[in-house]
Design a protein around this motif. Structure first.
Motif, mmCIF file in Angstrom:
data_model
loop_
_atom_site.group_PDB
_atom_site.id
_atom_site.type_symbol
_atom_site.label_atom_id
_atom_site.label_comp_id
_atom_site.label_asym_id
_atom_site.label_seq_id
_atom_site.Cartn_x
_atom_site.Cartn_y
_atom_site.Cartn_z
ATOM 1 N N ASP A 88 0.710 -1.323 -0.049
ATOM 2 C CA ASP A 88 0.120 0.117 0.008
ATOM 3 C C ASP A 88 0.948 1.364 0.060
ATOM 4 O OD1 ASP A 88 -2.654 -1.300 0.175
ATOM 5 O OD2 ASP A 88 -1.649 -2.074 2.370
ATOM 6 N N LEU A 89 2.162 0.985 0.644
ATOM 7 C CA LEU A 89 2.799 2.325 0.628
ATOM 8 C C LEU A 89 4.330 2.084 0.744
ATOM 9 C CD1 LEU A 89 3.137 5.532 1.751
ATOM 10 C CD2 LEU A 89 2.876 4.293 4.177
ATOM 11 N N VAL A 90 5.304 2.674 0.542
ATOM 12 C CA VAL A 90 6.516 2.719 0.717
ATOM 13 C C VAL A 90 7.188 3.975 1.207
ATOM 14 C CG1 VAL A 90 8.787 2.718 -0.438
ATOM 15 C CG2 VAL A 90 7.293 0.735 -0.996
ATOM 16 N N ILE A 91 7.768 4.119 2.285
ATOM 17 C CA ILE A 91 8.593 5.142 2.814
ATOM 18 C C ILE A 91 10.015 5.011 2.509
ATOM 19 C CG2 ILE A 91 8.636 6.955 4.689
ATOM 20 C CD1 ILE A 91 6.248 5.841 5.727
ATOM 21 N N ASP A 92 10.790 5.987 1.860
ATOM 22 C CA ASP A 92 11.914 5.801 1.639
ATOM 23 C C ASP A 92 12.869 7.007 1.269
ATOM 24 O OD1 ASP A 92 14.390 4.367 0.756
ATOM 25 O OD2 ASP A 92 13.541 3.412 -0.862
ATOM 26 N N GLY A 93 13.901 6.985 1.449
ATOM 27 C CA GLY A 93 14.762 8.190 1.125
ATOM 28 C C GLY A 93 15.134 8.349 -0.465
ATOM 29 N N ALA A 94 15.956 9.425 -0.572
ATOM 30 C CA ALA A 94 16.584 9.390 -2.275
ATOM 31 C C ALA A 94 17.908 10.212 -1.949
ATOM 32 C CB ALA A 94 15.643 10.166 -2.980
ATOM 33 N N ASP A 95 18.584 10.076 -3.070
ATOM 34 C CA ASP A 95 19.833 10.800 -3.177
ATOM 35 C C ASP A 95 19.835 11.880 -3.857
ATOM 36 O OD1 ASP A 95 21.439 8.528 -1.823
ATOM 37 O OD2 ASP A 95 20.937 7.490 -3.606
ATOM 38 N N VAL A 103 13.912 10.407 -9.462
ATOM 39 C CA VAL A 103 14.983 10.470 -8.266
ATOM 40 C C VAL A 103 15.889 9.542 -8.680
ATOM 41 C CG1 VAL A 103 13.155 10.915 -6.379
ATOM 42 C CG2 VAL A 103 13.799 8.563 -7.083
ATOM 43 N N THR A 104 17.068 9.703 -7.752
ATOM 44 C CA THR A 104 18.121 8.866 -7.876
ATOM 45 C C THR A 104 18.244 8.014 -6.468
ATOM 46 O OG1 THR A 104 19.483 9.854 -9.375
ATOM 47 C CG2 THR A 104 20.681 8.377 -8.275
ATOM 48 N N LYS A 105 18.266 6.941 -6.516
ATOM 49 C CA LYS A 105 18.369 5.844 -5.208
ATOM 50 C C LYS A 105 19.515 5.097 -5.371
ATOM 51 C CE LYS A 105 15.002 4.612 -3.175
ATOM 52 N NZ LYS A 105 15.632 5.085 -2.066
ATOM 53 N N GLY A 106 19.883 4.428 -4.375
ATOM 54 C CA GLY A 106 20.988 3.362 -4.518
ATOM 55 C C GLY A 106 22.060 3.851 -3.331
ATOM 56 N N GLY A 107 22.387 4.969 -2.843
ATOM 57 C CA GLY A 107 23.369 5.533 -2.072
ATOM 58 C C GLY A 107 23.858 4.431 -1.091
ATOM 59 N N GLY A 108 22.625 3.855 -0.420
ATOM 60 C CA GLY A 108 22.849 2.846 0.217
ATOM 61 C C GLY A 108 23.025 1.424 -0.295
ATOM 62 N N VAL A 128 13.136 13.450 1.991
ATOM 63 C CA VAL A 128 14.598 14.169 1.539
ATOM 64 C C VAL A 128 14.711 15.548 2.408
ATOM 65 C CG1 VAL A 128 15.050 12.982 -0.341
ATOM 66 C CG2 VAL A 128 13.389 15.185 -0.286
ATOM 67 N N THR A 129 15.771 15.896 2.510
ATOM 68 C CA THR A 129 16.169 17.311 3.089
ATOM 69 C C THR A 129 16.450 18.120 1.506
ATOM 70 O OG1 THR A 129 18.558 16.464 3.079
ATOM 71 C CG2 THR A 129 17.554 16.982 5.041
ATOM 72 N N ARG A 130 16.299 19.444 1.895
ATOM 73 C CA ARG A 130 16.174 20.230 0.620
ATOM 74 C C ARG A 130 17.351 20.186 -0.374
ATOM 75 N NH1 ARG A 130 12.889 22.064 -2.842
ATOM 76 N NH2 ARG A 130 11.293 22.558 -1.276
ATOM 77 N N ASP A 131 18.494 20.146 0.133
ATOM 78 C CA ASP A 131 19.688 19.905 -0.576
ATOM 79 C C ASP A 131 19.627 18.779 -1.393
ATOM 80 O OD1 ASP A 131 19.977 18.502 1.839
ATOM 81 O OD2 ASP A 131 21.850 17.786 1.260
ATOM 82 N N LYS A 132 18.920 17.870 -1.235
ATOM 83 C CA LYS A 132 18.662 16.638 -2.543
ATOM 84 C C LYS A 132 17.986 17.166 -3.634
ATOM 85 C CE LYS A 132 20.086 13.225 0.497
ATOM 86 N NZ LYS A 132 19.520 12.209 0.914
ATOM 87 N N THR A 140 26.214 15.330 -9.851
ATOM 88 C CA THR A 140 27.006 15.312 -8.783
ATOM 89 C C THR A 140 27.091 14.246 -8.007
ATOM 90 O OG1 THR A 140 26.120 17.653 -8.774
ATOM 91 C CG2 THR A 140 27.359 16.943 -6.741
ATOM 92 N N PHE A 141 25.751 13.766 -7.504
ATOM 93 C CA PHE A 141 25.644 12.359 -7.024
ATOM 94 C C PHE A 141 25.580 11.185 -8.038
ATOM 95 C CE2 PHE A 141 24.480 9.210 -4.208
ATOM 96 C CZ PHE A 141 24.814 9.212 -2.853
ATOM 97 N N PRO A 142 26.558 10.467 -7.752
ATOM 98 C CA PRO A 142 26.727 9.288 -8.904
ATOM 99 C C PRO A 142 25.356 8.358 -8.912
ATOM 100 C CG PRO A 142 28.196 8.789 -7.255
ATOM 101 C CD PRO A 142 27.315 9.904 -6.819
#
Ligand code: 5RP
Length: 235
Positions: A88-95, A103-108, A128-132, A140-142
């Motif tokens: 129903d839902l995913v909560i995740d970060g992003a790079d 989005v780009t993901k996979g920093g982890g 995410v924080t605003r700087d993302k 910049t971020f691979p």
């Protein structure tokens, strides 16, 4: 404007998403990383407080599973009958997040399972924080590309033919390449100039040996972006 510490900003984003999106009875995919972990903790708190019941959880990585176990949440497989292969839902970060909400993901190094979950979910909240937020992804971020070990060199050569800068991600606490939860290696790719990232997401997985790419361009996300002063505009 008051500046809030980086760790507190992540906590604020994780809590905001867990409070705004999670309802009793949901099947939830738990994301990986230092921001998503606060959502895991908040969901566990809300369950303990009796606010949420009937929550079933899948983890996107060994790190996310450990976070779940640490706060008393059992982790199910996608094929568990209580999950049934859909979330129903995913909560995740992003790079990185671009201006089109891709989005780009996979920093982890959890991009494969994160993408499986994101595309199996009705709703994906990104914390995410605003700087993302950036104009273009991958400058910049691979962008990580997960590759079976046998193909690591041939895929590297293919990516370099695009003109990209490619680095094999190394493990910490071990010599040599990092090995993902799926037994693969990660090639980190920096583009050099803006790309058609939707096309690249499809094209790069066509290279034999590529398992997945950390570009997420084919679905919409609800962003919980925390500003430097700690405010979060709900999506
Ligand atoms: C892991 C991820 C993470 O969600 C991403 O790296 C962001 O992590 P953090 O919140 O620690 O900055 O994609 O594979």
């Amino acid at each position: 404007m008051e500046q809030v510490k980086a760790q507190d900003l992540k906590r604020i984003a994780g809590i905001a998403a867990a409070d705004a999106t999670v309802e009793s009875g949901m099947r939830i995919g738990m994301g990986t990383g230092s921001t998503a972990r606060f959502a895991i903790h908040r969901i566990a708190e809300r369950i303990a407080a009796g606010e949420l019941t009937g929550i079933a959880v899948v983890a996107s990585s060994s790190q996310a599973a450990e976070e779940c176990y640490a706060v008393g949440l059992s982790v199910l497989a996608l094929e568990d009958p209580r999950i049934g292969g859909e979330l129903d839902l995913v909560i995740d970060g992003a790079d990185e997040v671009d201006t089109a909400g891709r989005v780009t993901k996979g920093g982890g190094a959890a991009l494969l399972r994160e993408k499986v979950m994101a595309y199996a979910a009705s709703q994906v909240a990104i914390v995410v924080t605003r700087d993302k937020h950036v104009p273009d992804l991958g400058l910049t971020f691979p962008v990580p590309v997960e590759v079976v070990p046998f193909a690591a060199y041939t895929v590297r050569v293919a990516l370099e033919r695009y003109g990209f800068s490619v680095t094999t991600r190394t493990g910490s606490g071990k010599m040599g390449p990092l090995v993902t939860d799926n037994g693969n290696v990660i090639l980190d790719v920096v583009f050099g100039e803006p790309q058609d990232v939707a096309l690249l997401e499809s094209e790069l997985v066509e290279i034999p040996g590529v398992v997945e790419v950390g570009l997420f361009t084919r679905r919409t996300f609800d962003f919980f972006t925390v500003e430097p002063d700690g405010s979060v505009a709900l999506p």
